[in-house]
Design a protein around this motif. Structure first.
Motif, PDB file in Angstrom:
ATOM      1  N   VAL A 121       2.855  -4.587 -10.242  1.00 40.77           N
ATOM      2  CA  VAL A 121       3.559  -4.114  -9.241  1.00 40.77           C
ATOM      3  C   VAL A 121       2.726  -3.063  -8.195  1.00 40.77           C
ATOM      4  O   VAL A 121       2.687  -3.265  -7.183  1.00 40.77           O
ATOM      5  CB  VAL A 121       4.742  -3.654  -9.561  1.00 40.77           C
ATOM      6  N   LEU A 122       2.220  -2.218  -9.140  1.00 42.46           N
ATOM      7  CA  LEU A 122       1.216  -1.079  -8.311  1.00 42.46           C
ATOM      8  C   LEU A 122       0.216  -1.903  -7.684  1.00 42.46           C
ATOM      9  O   LEU A 122      -0.286  -1.842  -6.339  1.00 42.46           O
ATOM     10  CB  LEU A 122       0.615  -0.170  -9.321  1.00 42.46           C
ATOM     11  N   GLU A 123      -0.541  -2.759  -8.348  1.00 44.20           N
ATOM     12  CA  GLU A 123      -1.699  -3.641  -7.813  1.00 44.20           C
ATOM     13  C   GLU A 123      -1.338  -4.343  -6.517  1.00 44.20           C
ATOM     14  O   GLU A 123      -2.143  -4.353  -5.389  1.00 44.20           O
ATOM     15  CB  GLU A 123      -2.521  -4.383  -8.773  1.00 44.20           C
ATOM     16  N   ASN A 124      -0.076  -5.049  -6.568  1.00 43.31           N
ATOM     17  CA  ASN A 124       0.489  -5.696  -5.458  1.00 43.31           C
ATOM     18  C   ASN A 124       0.713  -4.708  -4.316  1.00 43.31           C
ATOM     19  O   ASN A 124       0.263  -5.112  -3.083  1.00 43.31           O
ATOM     20  CB  ASN A 124       1.568  -6.379  -5.975  1.00 43.31           C
ATOM     21  N   THR A 125       1.018  -3.658  -4.481  1.00 37.59           N
ATOM     22  CA  THR A 125       1.527  -2.811  -3.433  1.00 37.59           C
ATOM     23  C   THR A 125       0.190  -2.309  -2.934  1.00 37.59           C
ATOM     24  O   THR A 125      -0.204  -2.131  -1.716  1.00 37.59           O
ATOM     25  CB  THR A 125       1.922  -1.680  -3.852  1.00 37.59           C
ATOM     26  N   LEU A 126      -0.855  -2.120  -3.679  1.00 41.40           N
ATOM     27  CA  LEU A 126      -2.217  -1.632  -3.314  1.00 41.40           C
ATOM     28  C   LEU A 126      -3.062  -2.586  -2.308  1.00 41.40           C
ATOM     29  O   LEU A 126      -3.270  -2.004  -1.454  1.00 41.40           O
ATOM     30  CB  LEU A 126      -3.103  -1.130  -4.423  1.00 41.40           C
ATOM     31  N   ILE A 127      -2.631  -3.938  -2.211  1.00 41.18           N
ATOM     32  CA  ILE A 127      -3.161  -4.679  -1.423  1.00 41.18           C
ATOM     33  C   ILE A 127      -3.161  -4.523   0.003  1.00 41.18           C
ATOM     34  O   ILE A 127      -3.869  -4.649   0.888  1.00 41.18           O
ATOM     35  CB  ILE A 127      -2.684  -6.259  -1.716  1.00 41.18           C
ATOM     36  N   GLY A 128      -1.682  -3.785   0.149  1.00 46.21           N
ATOM     37  CA  GLY A 128      -1.479  -3.428   1.691  1.00 46.21           C
ATOM     38  C   GLY A 128      -2.512  -2.378   1.972  1.00 46.21           C
ATOM     39  O   GLY A 128      -2.673  -2.280   3.242  1.00 46.21           O
ATOM     40  N   ALA A 129      -3.235  -1.735   1.300  1.00 46.11           N
ATOM     41  CA  ALA A 129      -4.305  -0.637   1.646  1.00 46.11           C
ATOM     42  C   ALA A 129      -5.579  -1.216   1.608  1.00 46.11           C
ATOM     43  O   ALA A 129      -6.692  -0.646   1.943  1.00 46.11           O
ATOM     44  CB  ALA A 129      -4.391   0.371   0.449  1.00 46.11           C
ATOM     45  N   LEU A 130      -5.821  -2.534   1.391  1.00 46.69           N
ATOM     46  CA  LEU A 130      -7.033  -3.154   1.445  1.00 46.69           C
ATOM     47  C   LEU A 130      -7.907  -2.878   2.737  1.00 46.69           C
ATOM     48  O   LEU A 130      -9.140  -2.613   2.538  1.00 46.69           O
ATOM     49  CB  LEU A 130      -7.047  -4.770   1.117  1.00 46.69           C
ATOM     50  N   PRO A 131      -7.303  -3.168   3.963  1.00 45.53           N
ATOM     51  CA  PRO A 131      -8.119  -3.016   5.092  1.00 45.53           C
ATOM     52  C   PRO A 131      -8.730  -1.328   5.173  1.00 45.53           C
ATOM     53  O   PRO A 131      -9.873  -1.555   6.002  1.00 45.53           O
ATOM     54  CB  PRO A 131      -7.128  -3.193   6.209  1.00 45.53           C
ATOM     55  N   ALA A 135       7.313  -6.511  -2.017  1.00 41.32           N
ATOM     56  CA  ALA A 135       6.840  -7.269  -0.834  1.00 41.32           C
ATOM     57  C   ALA A 135       6.927  -6.175   0.209  1.00 41.32           C
ATOM     58  O   ALA A 135       6.137  -5.969   1.118  1.00 41.32           O
ATOM     59  CB  ALA A 135       7.387  -8.409  -0.554  1.00 41.32           C
ATOM     60  N   ILE A 136       8.035  -5.580   0.249  1.00 40.38           N
ATOM     61  CA  ILE A 136       8.266  -4.450   1.362  1.00 40.38           C
ATOM     62  C   ILE A 136       7.279  -3.121   0.911  1.00 40.38           C
ATOM     63  O   ILE A 136       6.758  -2.882   2.071  1.00 40.38           O
ATOM     64  CB  ILE A 136       9.928  -3.767   1.196  1.00 40.38           C
ATOM     65  N   ALA A 137       7.070  -2.957  -0.172  1.00 41.29           N
ATOM     66  CA  ALA A 137       6.245  -1.832  -0.473  1.00 41.29           C
ATOM     67  C   ALA A 137       4.730  -2.335  -0.088  1.00 41.29           C
ATOM     68  O   ALA A 137       3.938  -1.339   0.472  1.00 41.29           O
ATOM     69  CB  ALA A 137       6.181  -1.608  -2.144  1.00 41.29           C
ATOM     70  N   ARG A 138       4.262  -3.428  -0.354  1.00 42.81           N
ATOM     71  CA  ARG A 138       3.080  -3.808   0.021  1.00 42.81           C
ATOM     72  C   ARG A 138       2.893  -3.595   1.747  1.00 42.81           C
ATOM     73  O   ARG A 138       2.063  -3.264   2.251  1.00 42.81           O
ATOM     74  CB  ARG A 138       2.966  -5.225  -0.137  1.00 42.81           C
ATOM     75  N   ALA A 139       4.100  -4.330   2.457  1.00 41.43           N
ATOM     76  CA  ALA A 139       4.123  -3.991   3.811  1.00 41.43           C
ATOM     77  C   ALA A 139       4.223  -2.403   4.249  1.00 41.43           C
ATOM     78  O   ALA A 139       3.371  -2.194   5.314  1.00 41.43           O
ATOM     79  CB  ALA A 139       5.175  -4.689   4.463  1.00 41.43           C
ATOM     80  N   PHE A 140       4.819  -1.929   3.513  1.00 37.66           N
ATOM     81  CA  PHE A 140       4.409  -0.270   4.113  1.00 37.66           C
ATOM     82  C   PHE A 140       3.447   0.344   3.661  1.00 37.66           C
ATOM     83  O   PHE A 140       2.877   1.485   4.507  1.00 37.66           O
ATOM     84  CB  PHE A 140       5.892   0.571   3.100  1.00 37.66           C
ATOM     85  N   MET A 141       2.655  -0.067   2.689  1.00 40.17           N
ATOM     86  CA  MET A 141       1.439   0.468   2.260  1.00 40.17           C
ATOM     87  C   MET A 141       0.517   0.272   3.339  1.00 40.17           C
ATOM     88  O   MET A 141      -0.799   0.794   3.612  1.00 40.17           O
ATOM     89  CB  MET A 141       0.957  -0.430   1.163  1.00 40.17           C
ATOM     90  N   GLN A 142       0.542  -0.747   4.534  1.00 37.08           N
ATOM     91  CA  GLN A 142      -0.226  -1.110   5.583  1.00 37.08           C
ATOM     92  C   GLN A 142      -0.008   0.051   6.639  1.00 37.08           C
ATOM     93  O   GLN A 142      -0.540  -0.282   7.589  1.00 37.08           O
ATOM     94  CB  GLN A 142      -0.004  -2.522   6.115  1.00 37.08           C
ATOM     95  N   LYS A 143       1.084   1.013   6.576  1.00 34.40           N
ATOM     96  CA  LYS A 143       1.450   1.782   7.386  1.00 34.40           C
ATOM     97  C   LYS A 143       1.783   1.071   8.901  1.00 34.40           C
ATOM     98  O   LYS A 143       1.148   1.383   9.785  1.00 34.40           O
ATOM     99  CB  LYS A 143       0.294   2.775   7.785  1.00 34.40           C
ATOM    100  N   PRO A 144       2.500   0.125   8.571  1.00 35.07           N
ATOM    101  CA  PRO A 144       2.872  -0.723   9.582  1.00 35.07           C
ATOM    102  C   PRO A 144       3.521  -0.150  10.905  1.00 35.07           C
ATOM    103  O   PRO A 144       4.191   0.944  10.811  1.00 35.07           O
ATOM    104  CB  PRO A 144       3.729  -1.849   9.053  1.00 35.07           C
TER     105      PRO A 144
END
Lengths: 261, 210
Positions: free
Chosen positions: B48-58, B107-116
């Protein structure tokens, strides 16, 4: 059975008969040759127990060759498969890469072995190189097919974040295709052990070298020792890889936890 | 709207930019567009954590992303977001082990991680029971207030859409047939393309005269 099916079966049988006639394969020869087999089988029973030590050592060499060949081959084929996958590259990248791979696969490993024996001389190293070539050809194909069957949803979702292609490969393609990779490595190792056993026939090291020499001098009893060792070790490896497969791969592919007691 | 699909007709503009993946400027904007497809698009073999961190990849450098080294700051941030979406204590579960509602939270956490600044979500609650659906919607509604976020969502459930949205557009075969503005409990704006109130009543059992 529809008439169409019957016709098809008839055509296939006719083709087999015609082809056999052409190459001179005669079932009568087979029946007449059966007593010869009995003579060999009889000679094979005269095994020499002292040879088992040599046999196991040469089998160990074979396994090491297969191990190096498989691992290095897989490492090389990983990046290659990324270039050969249709869902990751443009046509100008994957078409040439695939063409080269197809060419590599055309040669059986024994031909590669002959080539490398000429190149680096007799011995196990030539065999290892041959195994690497063969592994690269096949694992890359299996791997890019695995990559192409990856669900496109995670790819699209992560792509929409605007990540780079390398990040996409590292974080989506690799984890999603990793279970396949492990299973391919096991399969390939299994297969390579059997293959390496015959590479000795052309002087590329391993246990096959002994087998072919004893057979050449009609010492079937001694050859039998080595063949028994091959049989035994291949069965053990088969059994072990089934265990590993059950434990890791079945679990991760179906999303259920298998508790092994 | 984020260039994942090419529009069959018409044009899309986000901050005066036409979405196009090959456009460098737009690619930068994509970093801040959260996108949750109906299928969610989680990577099932990682946690779950890794999935969330994908949002921070950029926000990650080349070498860091190659070796999967996330700065401590991002990991703390990811854990905070996971707590916010109610997945505390499940950070190290593999994604395939989660329930449908939990997967949506990831999925929402991943999107939030992008600071959208913009969140696109396609029917993310339509397969859930109404209680879970409301929980998920509340989550997004809360985030809208705290993160200054615009959310564009597709729904089947008219009731739910009216409850949470400021503006609802009903689309049928590519034509907008109804647009409703909502403020609190009151409907403040109502435009019906070429439909009669009776037809609308029939379709969604919404009282059009409200």
């Amino acid at each position: 059975m529809t008439p169409k099916n019957n016709l098809l079966i008839g055509v296939v049988i006719a083709l087999i008969v015609a082809a056999s006639y052409n190459i001179g394969a005669n079932p009568i020869d087979f029946v007449e040759g059966l007593p010869n087999l009995a003579i060999i089988a009889d000679e094979m029973t005269e095994v020499e127990p002292t040879l088992f030590v040599t046999a196991f050592w040469s089998m160990f060499e074979t396994i090491q060759m297969a191990f190096i060949g498989t691992m290095v081959g897989v490492v090389i084929s990983l990046p290659l498969s990324m270039f050969a996958a249709r869902n990751l590259n443009s046509k100008y990248v994957y078409v040439p890469v695939r063409a080269i791979l197809a060419a590599v696969r055309t040669f059986p490993s024994i031909l590669w072995a002959i080539l490398f024996v000429i190149m680096v001389g007799l011995g196990p190293f030539a065999g290892v190189l041959a195994i690497i070539m063969y592994t690269v050809g096949f694992v890359t194909k299996l791997q890019y097919e695995a990559i192409e069957t990856i669900d496109s949803d995670p790819m699209d979702a992560v792509k929409s974040i605007g990540v780079s292609k390398w990040q996409l490969i590292r974080y989506v393609v690799l984890p999603e295709s990793a279970p396949h990779l492990l299973s391919q490595m096991l399969y390939m190792f299994d297969y390579n052990v059997r293959q390496t056993s015959i590479l000795g026939l052309v002087g590329a090291g391993g246990i096959g070298f002994y087998i072919i020499n004893y057979i050449k001098f009609f010492e079937y009893g001694k050859a039998a020792v080595f063949m028994l060792v091959v049989l035994f070790v291949v069965l053990v490896i088969d059994w072990v890889s089934v265990k590993i497969r059950d434990k890791y791969i079945v679990k991760s592919q179906h999303g259920i936890e298998v508790t092994t007691s | 709207m984020n260039s994942m699909m090419i529009p069959s007709k018409g044009i899309v503009k986000i901050d005066y930019q036409t979405p196009n993946m090959n456009n460098k400027k737009f690619k930068l904007m994509m970093h801040n567009i959260g996108y949750i497809p109906q299928s969610l698009g989680l990577i099932k073999n990682i946690t779950v954590l890794e999935n969330t961190l994908i949002g921070a990849l950029p926000r990650l450098g080349k070498i860091q992303s190659l070796f999967k080294i996330f700065p401590e700051k991002e990991i703390v941030e990811a854990k905070k977001i996971l707590k916010q979406v109610g997945l505390e204590g499940k950070e190290y579960r593999k994604a395939y082990m989660l329930s449908g509602g939990e997967k949506r939270r990831v999925a929402i956490a991943r999107a939030f991680m992008q600071k959208p600044t913009l969140l696109l979500a396609d029917e993310i609650v339509s397969e859930l029971d109404s209680v879970t659906a409301r929980e998920i919607m509340n989550l997004i509604a809360d985030a809208q207030k705290t993160m200054n976020l615009t959310a564009i969502m597709v729904h089947h459930d008219m009731q739910l859409a009216l409850e949470y949205a400021n503006r609802v557009a009903v689309i049928k075969e590519g034509e907008k047939i109804l647009e409703i503005g909502v403020e609190g409990d009151k409907i403040v704006d109502f435009q019906t393309g070429n439909l009669t109130p009776d037809e609308i009543m029939e379709m969604y059992s919404v009282d059009a005269k409200k």
